[in-house]
Design a protein around this motif. Structure first.
Motif, mmCIF file in Angstrom:
data_model
loop_
_atom_site.group_PDB
_atom_site.id
_atom_site.type_symbol
_atom_site.label_atom_id
_atom_site.label_comp_id
_atom_site.label_asym_id
_atom_site.label_seq_id
_atom_site.Cartn_x
_atom_site.Cartn_y
_atom_site.Cartn_z
ATOM 1 N N TYR A 94 0.800 -1.222 0.000
ATOM 2 C CA TYR A 94 0.000 0.000 0.000
ATOM 3 C C TYR A 94 0.833 1.273 0.000
ATOM 4 O O TYR A 94 0.340 2.350 -0.267
ATOM 5 C CB TYR A 94 -0.941 0.002 1.206
ATOM 6 N N MET A 137 -10.488 -15.981 -8.841
ATOM 7 C CA MET A 137 -11.690 -16.234 -8.035
ATOM 8 C C MET A 137 -11.318 -16.323 -6.562
ATOM 9 O O MET A 137 -11.980 -15.745 -5.712
ATOM 10 C CB MET A 137 -12.327 -17.556 -8.450
ATOM 11 N N ALA A 153 -10.602 -13.044 -5.300
ATOM 12 C CA ALA A 153 -11.776 -12.194 -5.202
ATOM 13 C C ALA A 153 -12.557 -12.457 -3.929
ATOM 14 O O ALA A 153 -13.160 -11.557 -3.366
ATOM 15 C CB ALA A 153 -12.671 -12.414 -6.421
ATOM 16 N N LYS A 176 -11.522 -13.148 -0.948
ATOM 17 C CA LYS A 176 -10.993 -12.271 0.110
ATOM 18 C C LYS A 176 -9.656 -11.729 -0.350
ATOM 19 O O LYS A 176 -8.630 -12.362 -0.176
ATOM 20 C CB LYS A 176 -10.858 -13.043 1.420
ATOM 21 N N GLY A 177 -9.698 -10.583 -1.012
ATOM 22 C CA GLY A 177 -8.487 -10.039 -1.595
ATOM 23 C C GLY A 177 -7.666 -9.214 -0.636
ATOM 24 O O GLY A 177 -8.054 -8.847 0.397
ATOM 25 N N TRP A 198 -11.322 -9.764 -18.965
ATOM 26 C CA TRP A 198 -10.795 -10.231 -17.689
ATOM 27 C C TRP A 198 -11.637 -9.711 -16.534
ATOM 28 O O TRP A 198 -11.861 -10.418 -15.548
ATOM 29 C CB TRP A 198 -9.344 -9.789 -17.540
ATOM 30 N N ILE A 246 -14.629 -11.802 -14.881
ATOM 31 C CA ILE A 246 -14.491 -13.014 -14.065
ATOM 32 C C ILE A 246 -15.121 -12.836 -12.689
ATOM 33 O O ILE A 246 -15.910 -13.662 -12.228
ATOM 34 C CB ILE A 246 -13.008 -13.393 -13.937
ATOM 35 N N ILE A 247 -14.773 -11.715 -12.067
ATOM 36 C CA ILE A 247 -15.227 -11.498 -10.701
ATOM 37 C C ILE A 247 -16.756 -11.352 -10.654
ATOM 38 O O ILE A 247 -17.414 -11.836 -9.743
ATOM 39 C CB ILE A 247 -14.495 -10.273 -10.123
ATOM 40 N N ALA A 305 -18.383 -14.749 -11.211
ATOM 41 C CA ALA A 305 -18.352 -15.514 -9.966
ATOM 42 C C ALA A 305 -19.483 -15.063 -9.046
ATOM 43 O O ALA A 305 -20.164 -15.885 -8.423
ATOM 44 C CB ALA A 305 -17.001 -15.332 -9.275
ATOM 45 N N LEU A 336 -2.161 6.030 -0.372
ATOM 46 C CA LEU A 336 -2.406 5.303 0.876
ATOM 47 C C LEU A 336 -3.661 5.822 1.569
ATOM 48 O O LEU A 336 -4.517 5.047 2.007
ATOM 49 C CB LEU A 336 -1.190 5.455 1.799
ATOM 50 N N ASP A 363 -17.508 -6.004 2.170
ATOM 51 C CA ASP A 363 -16.203 -6.473 2.617
ATOM 52 C C ASP A 363 -15.175 -5.381 2.398
ATOM 53 O O ASP A 363 -15.133 -4.759 1.353
ATOM 54 C CB ASP A 363 -15.779 -7.709 1.796
ATOM 55 N N GLY A 364 -14.350 -5.169 3.374
ATOM 56 C CA GLY A 364 -13.278 -4.192 3.202
ATOM 57 C C GLY A 364 -12.159 -4.756 2.360
ATOM 58 O O GLY A 364 -12.231 -5.885 1.876
ATOM 59 N N LEU A 365 -11.151 -3.959 2.166
ATOM 60 C CA LEU A 365 -10.013 -4.418 1.367
ATOM 61 C C LEU A 365 -8.825 -4.749 2.246
ATOM 62 O O LEU A 365 -7.946 -5.489 1.857
ATOM 63 C CB LEU A 365 -9.574 -3.330 0.382
ATOM 64 N N LEU A 366 -8.784 -4.157 3.436
ATOM 65 C CA LEU A 366 -7.573 -4.319 4.244
ATOM 66 C C LEU A 366 -7.715 -5.472 5.237
ATOM 67 O O LEU A 366 -8.789 -5.765 5.697
ATOM 68 C CB LEU A 366 -7.275 -3.021 5.005
#
Lengths: 303, 316
Positions: free
Chosen positions: A130, A297, A300, A302-303, B191, B194-195, B198, B297, B313-316
């Motif tokens: 990050y 997948m 995706a 839980k990235g 591409w 895909i997500i 799903a 950041l 859902d968060g990313l961190l």
């Protein structure tokens, strides 16, 4: 009751419904989009296999006119691109192996429930994702490490990806049940033993997937080579192609024909050079595509 | 058996952590490898950030160079080139996002609606292909297609009698503007599905049945079932991409570079590269890099907060 429900489901999804006009409209649009993804490459391919005069008089569309392979012969005789190809394969293999070892060393411990200081280690490993120091500090670091103009400048700095580590970790913690670890500990297995005899054999699919992530990433990247490599013999294929086709100042495309018997125009030679760099990917593509989709997948979820 | 197992696993009271470390030292040994690696190749670069607060001269080193405090940042914010680069980066990133975001969603829904299984699979494979090719290859092929005189697109347009002179798709700045954006969208459209595909697979099929019973047609089912079903994914993706608007893709920009389009192609990555590596103005380039990283950041953290607040859902 249940039978009734399944019947409905089938009539909706199983294609019992008649095919509607809109189905063909959708199929047609998708077909058009797909064509935009292959026709450009077929065009360049046709050009690379055509005669100089046909290309110059703009007679080449999607099929070679005046078929010949002179341009490819020039490329092989010149040897610069073939050398770069082998070198790029070497870099990619080393990069992938090192990247996978490091990724596994990080993902396995971090996937274990109850590991002490887990948050601390995860933070250290992921923070760099990050916040990067930026081009100049990183360049000076590579210089201080005496890696400028060496193959290792391409192999080492990028070979740990926190993103790939996260994918592997979520794979491990979702596929390997805790009870398996407990059973292994009961049998007196050490953590390393658990890794080699349980975790690694069970994670073959994710190892395959992430190896391909690393390999394709390395194969396509060229910014770092542009920053760190000035020696031509150490330039990866993509950078060489960049210099030959895209750099306005680069006269490499013409220099390739020198000293070779065949004379192709820059236009044809460039097309052949593009295909030379594209074909390796096209060859492996059908095999790797499936793994890529799976990996994305998992990422995706839980990235 | 279970009982004895619990005894083995449960450390004695008092020095639980120490005991754990003693039992699992191998895990920490393994962790040492990636940690050492990021320290050597990533963290070791952070001290170099102090260049941003100095007038760094490579010949004099850190000891001999003068400290400026925030002087370099003041200089950067007065630099016209910097504002051009910043403006271009923001414009292009927002357009990439605004124009590029809906495309994979729409394409994913179309693919999901597609009846012909085999046809669908083959097309998916083809649509994913651009994602696997480097920007050099994409730009080289694009150049071949779009050259004003000898590019196929212009040849075809001329053959059809639609134009007289070739259109300078990649050699005139406004044409380049749109061509560059469209190629970016094209590269990611397959591409990106895909997500969403799903997410669509995860939608409860009984919702479709219910909608059908209520008389919903195909569009109705898409509107009332599919789209709400993939909304969380869309929000996450949107926020994730918003966190990246300060970024700048050096490979894509440098592959599509030429002198005629510099007005738009001059973005932050190019600025840092040219001022820093090519121009040896290390302090200025570091300051801009630091600015970019910090804003990036902050955006990512903010995006994560927003996502979590919205219940996604968060990313961190």
């Amino acid at each position: 009751m249940t039978g009734n429900l399944t019947n409905r489901k089938q009539s909706f999804f199983g294609g019992v419904n008649r095919v509607h006009v809109s189905d063909f409209v959708i199929a047609f649009v998708i077909l058009l989009l797909s064509l935009t993804c292959i026709l450009p490459f077929i065009y360049v391919m046709a050009k690379s296999l055509s005669s100089n005069t046909a290309v110059l008089s703009q007679k080449v569309y999607l099929w070679p006119v005046g078929f010949n392979i002179d341009a490819y012969v020039s490329i092989f005789r010149d040897g610069k691109m073939t050398h770069s190809l082998l070198y790029t394969i070497e870099v990619t293999v080393l990069f992938t192996v090192i990247g996978m070892v490091i990724t596994t060393c990080a993902a396995y411990p971090l996937s274990i429930k109850g590991l002490k200081f887990k948050g601390f280690f995860a933070f250290i490993l992921m923070f760099t994702m990050y916040f990067s120091a930026g081009l100049i500090p990183e360049y000076l670091l590579i210089k201080d490490l005496k890696l400028l103009n060496t193959m290792w400048a391409l192999v080492l700095p990028l070979s740990f990806s926190a993103y790939n580590m996260l994918i592997m970790r979520s794979f491990l913690s979702s596929t390997i049940p805790d009870t398996l670890y407990e059973a292994a500990y009961l049998d007196g297995a050490s953590d390393l033993r658990v890794l080699t005899s349980i975790v690694l054999p069970l994670s073959k699919p994710i190892i395959a997937t992430l190896s391909l992530f690393y390999a394709v990433g390395r194969w396509n990247a060229f910014a770092d080579a542009k920053y760190y490599i000035t020696k031509q013999s150490l330039q990866p294929l993509q950078l060489l192609l960049n210099n030959m086709v895209l750099d306005a100042a680069g006269n490499d495309a013409i220099s390739i024909a020198e000293g070779t018997a065949t004379q192709s125009t820059p236009e044809v030679l460039q097309s052949a050079a593009i295909m030379f760099a594209t074909i390796p990917i096209i060859i492996v593509y059908p095999f790797v595509q499936k793994y890529f989709v799976q990996g994305t997948m998992i990422g995706a979820v839980k990235g | 058996m279970t009982k004895s197992g619990q005894v083995v696993n449960r450390p004695r009271r008092g020095n639980g952590t120490l005991n754990y470390l003693r039992n699992h030292w191998q895990l920490y040994l393994l962790l040492l490898i990636p940690v050492a690696f990021v320290i050597i190749f990533k963290y070791a670069a952070y001290p170099g950030l102090r260049m941003a607060f100095m007038d760094y001269k490579p010949a004099k080193g850190y000891a001999g160079s003068k400290w400026l405090g925030f002087g370099m940042f003041e200089k950067v914010f007065k630099d016209k080139d910097f504002f051009t680069a910043l403006r271009n980066s923001l414009i292009f990133n927002f357009l990439d996002l605004g124009l590029g975001f809906p495309v994979p969603v729409i394409l994913a829904i179309m693919l999901d609606q597609l009846r012909f299984r085999r046809f669908k699979r083959i097309n998916q494979t083809i649509l994913y292909l651009p994602h696997f090719l480097s920007w050099v290859i994409i730009a080289s092929v694009a150049l071949n297609l779009f050259k004003p005189q000898s590019g196929l697109v212009n040849i075809l347009l001329r053959d059809a009698g639609l134009i007289e002179d070739g259109i300078p798709f990649l050699t005139e700045k406004w044409h380049w503007f749109w061509t560059y954006l469209l190629i970016g969208i094209w590269q990611n459209m397959g591409w990106g599905t895909i997500i969403y595909l799903a997410a669509i697979t995860g939608i409860d099929t009984s919702l479709y049945e219910a909608a059908t019973i209520d008389g919903a047609g195909r569009m109705g089912r898409i509107w009332h079932v599919t789209l709400p079903g993939i909304r969380p994914t869309m929000v996450t993706m949107l926020i994730m991409n918003l966190g990246r608007v300060m970024g700048s893709n050096f490979e894509r920009l440098s592959a599509f570079a030429n002198v005629n389009v510099r007005d738009f192609q001059y973005q932050l990555a190019i600025y840092v590269y040219e001022k820093g590596l090519a121009g040896s103005n290390f302090s200025k380039a570091t300051a801009v890099g630091l600015f970019q990283s910090l804003v990036g950041l902050i955006l990512v953290v903010a995006a994560d907060r927003v996502a979590k607040k919205l219940g996604e859902d968060g990313l961190l």
